[in-house]
Motif scaffolding. Structure first.
Motif, PDB file in Angstrom:
ATOM      1  N   GLY A  88      52.945 -60.690  64.237  1.00 41.24           N
ATOM      2  CA  GLY A  88      51.689 -60.624  64.151  1.00 41.24           C
ATOM      3  C   GLY A  88      51.039 -60.071  65.898  1.00 41.24           C
ATOM      4  O   GLY A  88      51.942 -60.680  66.721  1.00 41.24           O
ATOM      5  N   ALA A  89      50.138 -59.524  65.811  1.00 46.14           N
ATOM      6  CA  ALA A  89      49.652 -58.905  67.162  1.00 46.14           C
ATOM      7  C   ALA A  89      48.227 -58.893  67.318  1.00 46.14           C
ATOM      8  O   ALA A  89      47.618 -58.133  67.857  1.00 46.14           O
ATOM      9  CB  ALA A  89      50.394 -57.609  67.400  1.00 46.14           C
TER      10      ALA A  89
ATOM     11  N   LEU B 256      57.120 -58.765  66.330  1.00 49.79           N
ATOM     12  CA  LEU B 256      56.984 -57.997  65.045  1.00 49.79           C
ATOM     13  C   LEU B 256      55.470 -57.750  64.667  1.00 49.79           C
ATOM     14  O   LEU B 256      54.764 -58.907  64.729  1.00 49.79           O
ATOM     15  CB  LEU B 256      57.669 -58.780  63.989  1.00 49.79           C
ATOM     16  N   SER B 257      55.140 -56.681  64.378  1.00 49.15           N
ATOM     17  CA  SER B 257      53.878 -56.621  63.565  1.00 49.15           C
ATOM     18  C   SER B 257      53.798 -55.277  62.622  1.00 49.15           C
ATOM     19  O   SER B 257      54.697 -54.402  62.668  1.00 49.15           O
ATOM     20  CB  SER B 257      52.662 -56.511  64.564  1.00 49.15           C
ATOM     21  N   ARG B 258      52.922 -55.390  61.363  1.00 50.62           N
ATOM     22  CA  ARG B 258      53.263 -54.273  60.381  1.00 50.62           C
ATOM     23  C   ARG B 258      52.554 -52.980  61.280  1.00 50.62           C
ATOM     24  O   ARG B 258      52.996 -51.870  60.657  1.00 50.62           O
ATOM     25  CB  ARG B 258      52.223 -54.793  59.332  1.00 50.62           C
ATOM     26  N   THR B 259      51.772 -53.194  62.145  1.00 49.45           N
ATOM     27  CA  THR B 259      51.123 -51.817  62.603  1.00 49.45           C
ATOM     28  C   THR B 259      51.820 -51.724  64.076  1.00 49.45           C
ATOM     29  O   THR B 259      51.688 -52.428  64.969  1.00 49.45           O
ATOM     30  CB  THR B 259      49.649 -52.179  62.959  1.00 49.45           C
TER      31      THR B 259
ATOM     32  N   LEU C 190      51.282 -55.056  72.281  1.00 48.96           N
ATOM     33  CA  LEU C 190      51.668 -56.374  72.737  1.00 48.96           C
ATOM     34  C   LEU C 190      52.673 -56.512  73.155  1.00 48.96           C
ATOM     35  O   LEU C 190      52.929 -57.126  74.554  1.00 48.96           O
ATOM     36  CB  LEU C 190      51.335 -57.398  71.723  1.00 48.96           C
ATOM     37  N   ALA C 191      53.633 -55.811  72.924  1.00 40.31           N
ATOM     38  CA  ALA C 191      55.140 -56.030  73.578  1.00 40.31           C
ATOM     39  C   ALA C 191      54.976 -55.397  75.030  1.00 40.31           C
ATOM     40  O   ALA C 191      55.708 -55.940  75.845  1.00 40.31           O
ATOM     41  CB  ALA C 191      56.086 -55.276  72.654  1.00 40.31           C
ATOM     42  N   GLN C 192      54.529 -54.373  75.124  1.00 47.51           N
ATOM     43  CA  GLN C 192      54.350 -53.841  76.608  1.00 47.51           C
ATOM     44  C   GLN C 192      53.754 -54.852  77.362  1.00 47.51           C
ATOM     45  O   GLN C 192      54.178 -54.941  78.603  1.00 47.51           O
ATOM     46  CB  GLN C 192      53.435 -52.552  76.569  1.00 47.51           C
TER      47      GLN C 192
END
Ligand SMILES: NC(=O)c1ccc[n+]([C@@H]2O[C@H](COP(=O)([O-])OP(=O)(O)OC[C@H]3O[C@@H](n4cnc5c(N)ncnc54)[C@H](OP(=O)(O)O)[C@@H]3O)[C@@H](O)[C@H]2O)c1
Length: 261
Positions: free
Chosen positions: A11-12, A34-37, A44-46
Motif C-alpha cells: 500500500g502507498a 508494494l503497491s498496485r499503482t 513512496l519508495a523514493q
C-alpha cells in the motif's frame, strides 16, 4: 531489537506514507514498498530510499514483517495474492474496523497493528500521542509488534478483535460523528452570514472538559435540562433541513430518553 527486521509495506496511501517515514526515522527502514499503482509505490519508495514493485510475486520472500496498509475492503484480496510467497512472515493489517482473523486463511503468523488516529497527507502525526493497538496470534509476535510500536510511538495497548471492533465504533462516535455535527453547525451559521469561528471557543471548551471529566457528567444543553419549548423552537428552525432535524430529535432523545418532545 536483536537483528533488524526486514519490513515490507503493501500500500502507498496515507498510513503507508506516515508509518514508512516514521519507521525509517526511528532506525527501522522499510526494505520494500508494494503497491498496485506503480507510480504510488515508486513515489513512496523514493522518499524511503528503498526498492518498490507493483507485482505481488516480487515481494521479498524473506520479509520478517509485512504491513498491509491497503483499503479495508482490499485486505483479504491482497493477502490472498501475497500468501503464496510469504509462508513464514508475520503479516498485520492496520485497520481498526477489520478483524485480524481475515488474515487467518492466508498466513500462519498474523495480527493487527492499528494506530488509533486520523491520518491525512496534510498533517504531521504527533507520534507520542497516538495509541497503537496491537494483537497477534503468537505471543512472540505480540512482543515484536509492541516493541515496534514503542520505538515509533509511546502508547501501546494489546487489543483483541472483539475489543477493537467496539473501539472502532466508539471512535466513529467520538471523531466522525462529532465532526459531522461541527459541519452541520458550520452550514447553519453560514446560512445566516455568521462565521464558524464564533463557535471555536465553545468547541475548545467542550473538548477541554471531556478530556478532564466523564462526558456523560459534562452534558449541558436543552435536552438534558428538559427544556421542551426551546427544543420545539429549534426543531421549527430546522424544518428546511429534514435530515438535521431528525438527527437533532434522535440525539436529544438519546441524551434524555425520559423527555417528551
Ligand atoms: N487514514 C487513517 O486515518 C487511518 C487510521 C488508522 C488506520 N487506517 C487503516 O489503514 C489502511 C489504509 O488506509 P489509508 O488511510 O492509508 O488509505 P488510503 O490513503 O486511501 O490508501 C489506500 C491504499 O490501498 C490501496 N488499495 C486500494 N484498493 C486496493 C485494491 N483493490 N488492491 C490493492 N491495493 C488497493 C491503494 O492503492 P492505490 O494507490 O493504487 O489506490 C492505496 O495504496 C486501512 O485499512 C485503514 O482502515 C487508516
Amino acid at each position: 531489537m536483536s537483528k533488524p527486521a526486514k519490513i515490507v509495506i503493501a500500500g502507498a496511501g496515507r498510513i503507508a506514507w506516515h508509518l514508512g517515514k516514521r519507521l525509517k526515522a526511528k532506525g527501522l527502514p522499510v526494505a520494500q514498498v508494494l503497491s498496485r499503482t506503480a507510480a504510488h509505490a515508486e513515489s513512496l519508495a523514493q522518499t524511503l530510499q528503498t526498492r518498490w514493485t507493483d507485482d505481488w510475486s516480487e515481494v521479498l520472500p524473506d520479509a520478517d514483517w509485512l504491513l498491509l496498509a491497503v483499503r479495508d475492503d482490499a485486505i483479504a484480496d491482497v493477502a490472498a495474492s501475497l500468501a503464496p510467497y510469504l509462508p513464514d512472515t508475520l503479516v498485520t493489517h492496520t485497520s481498526g474496523g477489520t478483524p485480524g482473523t481475515v488474515l487467518k486463511p492466508y498466513f500462519n503468523r498474523f495480527g493487527v497493528f492499528y494506530p488509533l488516529q486520523s491520518f491525512s497527507f496534510e498533517r504531521s502525526p504527533v507520534w507520542s500521542k497516538i495509541p497503537f493497538c496491537v494483537d497477534a496470534q503468537q505471543e512472540e509476535d505480540v512482543l515484536f509488534l509492541k516493541r515496534i510500536a514503542k520505538t515509533i510511538g509511546n502508547l501501546v495497548y494489546r487489543v483483541n478483535d472483539e475489543q477493537r471492533a467496539t473501539l472502532h465504533v466508539a471512535a466513529v462516535f467520538a471523531n466522525n460523528f462529532a465532526n459531522h455535527c461541527f459541519a452541520i453547525a458550520e452550514k447553519l451559521l453560514a446560512g445566516k452570514d455568521l462565521p464558524f469561528e464564533l463557535l471555536h471557543p465553545l468547541m475548545e471548551e467542550t473538548l477541554a472538559k471531556v478530556l478532564q471529566e466523564s462526558p456523560a457528567r459534562m452534558q449541558t444543553g436543552p435536552a438534558i435540562r428538559g427544556d421542551a419549548e426551546t427544543i420545539r423552537r429549534h426543531l421549527d428552525l430546522l424544518n428546511d433541513h429534514a435530515r438535521w432535524k431528525e438527527l437533532y430529535e434522535k440525539l436529544s432523545a438519546s441524551i434524555n430518553p425520559d423527555m417528551e418532545i
